[in-house]
Motif scaffolding. Structure first.
Motif, PDB file in Angstrom:
ATOM      1  N   VAL A   1     -12.033  -3.021 -55.593  1.00  0.00           N
ATOM      2  CA  VAL A   1     -11.349  -2.368 -54.474  1.00  0.00           C
ATOM      3  C   VAL A   1     -10.281  -3.314 -53.944  1.00  0.00           C
ATOM      4  N   LEU A   2      -9.039  -2.870 -53.985  1.00  0.00           N
ATOM      5  CA  LEU A   2      -7.925  -3.701 -53.536  1.00  0.00           C
ATOM      6  C   LEU A   2      -7.672  -3.459 -52.055  1.00  0.00           C
ATOM      7  N   GLY A   3      -7.872  -4.515 -51.243  1.00  0.00           N
ATOM      8  CA  GLY A   3      -7.662  -4.399 -49.804  1.00  0.00           C
ATOM      9  C   GLY A   3      -6.719  -5.452 -49.269  1.00  0.00           C
ATOM     10  N   ILE A   4      -5.915  -6.054 -50.141  1.00  0.00           N
ATOM     11  CA  ILE A   4      -4.948  -7.050 -49.698  1.00  0.00           C
ATOM     12  C   ILE A   4      -3.726  -6.329 -49.121  1.00  0.00           C
ATOM     13  N   LYS A   5      -2.810  -7.086 -48.533  1.00  0.00           N
ATOM     14  CA  LYS A   5      -1.589  -6.492 -48.008  1.00  0.00           C
ATOM     15  C   LYS A   5      -0.698  -6.050 -49.172  1.00  0.00           C
ATOM     16  N   PRO A   6      -0.070  -4.880 -49.061  1.00  0.00           N
ATOM     17  CA  PRO A   6       0.756  -4.390 -50.174  1.00  0.00           C
ATOM     18  C   PRO A   6       1.821  -5.385 -50.615  1.00  0.00           C
ATOM     19  N   GLN A   7       2.402  -6.097 -49.655  1.00  0.00           N
ATOM     20  CA  GLN A   7       3.469  -7.038 -50.005  1.00  0.00           C
ATOM     21  C   GLN A   7       2.950  -8.275 -50.735  1.00  0.00           C
ATOM     22  N   ALA A   8       1.638  -8.471 -50.743  1.00  0.00           N
ATOM     23  CA  ALA A   8       1.047  -9.612 -51.446  1.00  0.00           C
ATOM     24  C   ALA A   8       0.567  -9.253 -52.847  1.00  0.00           C
ATOM     25  N   LEU A   9       0.713  -7.984 -53.237  1.00  0.00           N
ATOM     26  CA  LEU A   9       0.121  -7.528 -54.494  1.00  0.00           C
ATOM     27  C   LEU A   9       0.721  -8.229 -55.706  1.00  0.00           C
ATOM     28  N   ASP A  10       2.034  -8.313 -55.781  1.00  0.00           N
ATOM     29  CA  ASP A  10       2.661  -8.913 -56.962  1.00  0.00           C
ATOM     30  C   ASP A  10       2.219 -10.352 -57.167  1.00  0.00           C
ATOM     31  N   GLU A  11       2.087 -11.087 -56.075  1.00  0.00           N
ATOM     32  CA  GLU A  11       1.664 -12.490 -56.175  1.00  0.00           C
ATOM     33  C   GLU A  11       0.203 -12.600 -56.576  1.00  0.00           C
ATOM     34  N   ALA A  12      -0.629 -11.702 -56.056  1.00  0.00           N
ATOM     35  CA  ALA A  12      -2.069 -11.787 -56.307  1.00  0.00           C
ATOM     36  C   ALA A  12      -2.476 -11.201 -57.654  1.00  0.00           C
ATOM     37  N   ALA A  13      -1.680 -10.281 -58.196  1.00  0.00           N
ATOM     38  CA  ALA A  13      -2.088  -9.527 -59.384  1.00  0.00           C
ATOM     39  C   ALA A  13      -2.454 -10.381 -60.591  1.00  0.00           C
ATOM     40  N   PRO A  14      -1.693 -11.442 -60.935  1.00  0.00           N
ATOM     41  CA  PRO A  14      -2.060 -12.210 -62.134  1.00  0.00           C
ATOM     42  C   PRO A  14      -3.463 -12.808 -62.072  1.00  0.00           C
ATOM     43  N   ALA A  15      -3.889 -13.261 -60.876  1.00  0.00           N
ATOM     44  CA  ALA A  15      -5.233 -13.824 -60.747  1.00  0.00           C
ATOM     45  C   ALA A  15      -6.300 -12.738 -60.714  1.00  0.00           C
ATOM     46  N   LEU A  16      -5.937 -11.548 -60.217  1.00  0.00           N
ATOM     47  CA  LEU A  16      -6.912 -10.466 -60.121  1.00  0.00           C
ATOM     48  C   LEU A  16      -7.071  -9.715 -61.433  1.00  0.00           C
ATOM     49  N   ALA A  17      -6.023  -9.691 -62.249  1.00  0.00           N
ATOM     50  CA  ALA A  17      -6.041  -8.863 -63.454  1.00  0.00           C
ATOM     51  C   ALA A  17      -7.248  -9.116 -64.353  1.00  0.00           C
ATOM     52  N   PRO A  18      -7.639 -10.379 -64.615  1.00  0.00           N
ATOM     53  CA  PRO A  18      -8.811 -10.583 -65.489  1.00  0.00           C
ATOM     54  C   PRO A  18     -10.100  -9.990 -64.909  1.00  0.00           C
ATOM     55  N   LEU A  19     -10.168  -9.884 -63.588  1.00  0.00           N
ATOM     56  CA  LEU A  19     -11.373  -9.349 -62.952  1.00  0.00           C
ATOM     57  C   LEU A  19     -11.444  -7.830 -63.039  1.00  0.00           C
ATOM     58  N   THR A  20     -10.319  -7.202 -63.377  1.00  0.00           N
ATOM     59  CA  THR A  20     -10.281  -5.744 -63.438  1.00  0.00           C
ATOM     60  C   THR A  20     -10.523  -5.197 -64.836  1.00  0.00           C
ATOM     61  N   ALA A  21     -10.659  -6.053 -65.825  1.00  0.00           N
ATOM     62  CA  ALA A  21     -10.841  -5.589 -67.203  1.00  0.00           C
ATOM     63  C   ALA A  21     -12.080  -4.694 -67.311  1.00  0.00           C
ATOM     64  N   GLY A  22     -11.894  -3.483 -67.750  1.00  0.00           N
ATOM     65  CA  GLY A  22     -12.994  -2.540 -67.898  1.00  0.00           C
ATOM     66  C   GLY A  22     -13.483  -1.926 -66.604  1.00  0.00           C
TER      67      GLY A  22
END
Length: 255
Positions: free
Chosen positions: A61-82
């Motif tokens: 569940v993504l609850g970060i600020k929308p403007q922070a998404l691009d910066e946070a996405a690379p670190a979060l992406a591995p956690l979203t696999a599957g």
């Protein structure tokens, strides 16, 4: 999803309300991991992480600020696999979620409000309709699947709507105070009036317009007050303009 691990990436006011609602609804705290470097503590049994890690997760569940998404996405992406990615980020479209988290099993948007904490939130959902997601959201309130094209309006109505109701409640109370009622008594009576009216409307088969007519006697006190609200459709035009402004801001946030 009904029994898998859930990651809350960002747990501010809305994420905290959802977590509280899930725990109140009987979900096992051990299912939840909160990823939030600024959060001081989480409920007993919930895991708190300051840095990305852990898993695997069935739901993110993504609850970060929308403007922070691009910066946070690379670190979060591995956690979203599957995992099923569920975003509460205003203005962030499904296509953007798919581009940022390509290995996720599904991408969805959700818009609840703070009443999720007590299981009474309307919950807008967009994406491929999934009964398991509906079941996951059920402890928080009433899930409603909508077309993504309407999601900015859903955000205005569901997400921003409570603030508009609170402003009306304050205006009702302040109006009585301005006419001579003691402020705290006016607040109590206004709150009880709105609470009772909402509960009656929720349990009635009549639409709100019909309920208003049932309260109104021709030539009576209610009719006199409604004549002010209804003059030149002032209230209807004000609310439509309010929702339009909030909806359009959601579109602007999408870029």
């Amino acid at each position: 999803m009904t029994d898998g691990a859930i990651l809350l990436a960002g747990c501010g006011n809305m994420g905290g309300a959802m977590l509280a609602g899930w725990l109140r609804g009987g979900l096992d705290p051990a299912r939840f991991t909160v990823l939030d470097p600024a959060l001081a503590a989480v409920p007993a049994g919930v895991t708190l992480r300051r840095e990305p890690g852990g898993g695997p997760f069935a739901t993110v569940v993504l609850g970060i600020k929308p403007q922070a998404l691009d910066e946070a996405a690379p670190a979060l992406a591995p956690l979203t696999a599957g995992a099923t990615v569920i975003s509460m980020l205003a203005g962030v479209r499904l296509a953007r979620l798919a581009a940022l988290f390509p290995d996720a099993a599904a991408h969805l948007r959700v818009m609840p409000n703070l009443a999720a904490e007590i299981g009474l939130a309307p919950i807008g959902l967009a994406g491929a309709e999934d009964p398991a997601v509906s079941a996951l959201m059920a402890p928080l309130g009433t899930p409603e699947w909508v077309d993504e094209a309407q999601f900015d309006l859903v955000t205005a109505l569901v997400g921003s709507g409570p603030a508009f109701v609170y402003r009306f409640l304050a205006a009702l109370s302040d109006g009585a105070t301005a006419l001579g009622m003691e402020a705290e008594q006016a607040r109590r009576l206004a709150l009880a009036t709105v609470q009772g009216a909402a509960a009656l409307a929720a349990g009635s088969n009549d639409d709100p317009g019909d309920l208003a007519r049932r309260v109104t006697s021709p030539g009576g006190t209610t009719a006199a007050g409604l004549a002010v609200l209804d003059a030149d459709d002032a209230l209807a035009r004000l609310i439509a303009a309010t929702l339009r402004a909030a909806r359009d801001r959601g579109s602007e946030l999408a870029g």
